[in-house]
Design an enzyme around this catalytic site. Structure first.
Site: not given
Length: 221
Positions: A83, A99-101, A136
């Site tokens: 991203k 960010a990625d969850t 992340g």
């Protein structure tokens, strides 16, 4: 008294240090703008808690499907970096925060629930069990470097009754959420145990994000 010589030049930053020139100066305009590579209102709200307001919000379009044999932690780290890089290409003078969850039960990656059936499957799997939430975080610098973190929290749900599941499905809060729930709303009542960062479970670990921004001098202590 001997005449004083010229002032010594400032010490050079260590080679490879991730710092931004002028970022700690009194003129905030000298700081590069921060672009948030996420359309999540939760992440915007979390950033506001530490005094960070993105100059622009540019959600990237990437393929978020897990790769074969990819683990939850690996997926969270990879997607946050992809991203960030997707937005960095068009914002070369900016800081890019992405960010990625990901919610995982063991090696299994739970989806971002888009249907009631997916949400029910997630809740059935989480009911009475411990799971892990990984976020992340990737911070892209104007010089092309990418600073990354993956933060893990452990969450245990109570055993859910059929009535609780039905009420939560009816709320619609699960839609588009990793693991089929969002902890900052009514599903927080399901949480029997949480170890680690609460903001990480919401979608952005604030301590680690602030440390990244402070580490390059963009955010004041």
């Amino acid at each position: 008294m001997p005449e004083a010589g010229p002032p010594a030049p400032p010490a050079a930053a260590p080679e490879g240090a991730a710092t931004l020139p002028d970022a700690t100066g009194p003129d905030k305009a000298a700081r590069p703008p921060l672009v948030l590579a996420s359309g999540s209102p939760r992440r915007r709200d979390l950033l506001a808690r530490i005094g960070v307001v993105p100059a622009r919000i540019l959600p990237p379009e990437i393929d978020e499907r897990p790769r074969p044999q990819e683990l939850p932690r690996q997926l969270a780290g990879r997607l946050s970096q992809e991203k960030a890089r997707a937005v960095m290409a068009g914002e070369p003078q900016a800081l890019v925060l992405a960010a990625d969850t990901v919610v995982g039960v063991g090696r299994r990656i739970l989806p971002k629930a888009e249907t009631e059936a997916q949400a029910r499957d997630c809740l059935a799997l989480l009911s009475g069990r411990r799971h892990r939430v990984y976020t992340g975080v990737a911070l892209g610098l104007p010089d092309g470097r990418l600073l990354t973190r993956v933060v893990e929290s452990v969450v245990t749900f109570q055993r859910l009754t059929a009535a609780q599941v039905e009420a939560y499905i009816a709320s619609g809060e699960w839609r588009g959420k990793a693991g089929g729930y969002t902890i900052q709303e009514s599903a927080e009542a399901f949480v029997r145990f949480l170890s680690g960062s609460h903001s990480n479970v919401v979608g952005l670990p604030l301590h680690e994000t602030a440390q990244l921004l402070r580490g390059i001098g963009w955010l004041r202590p």
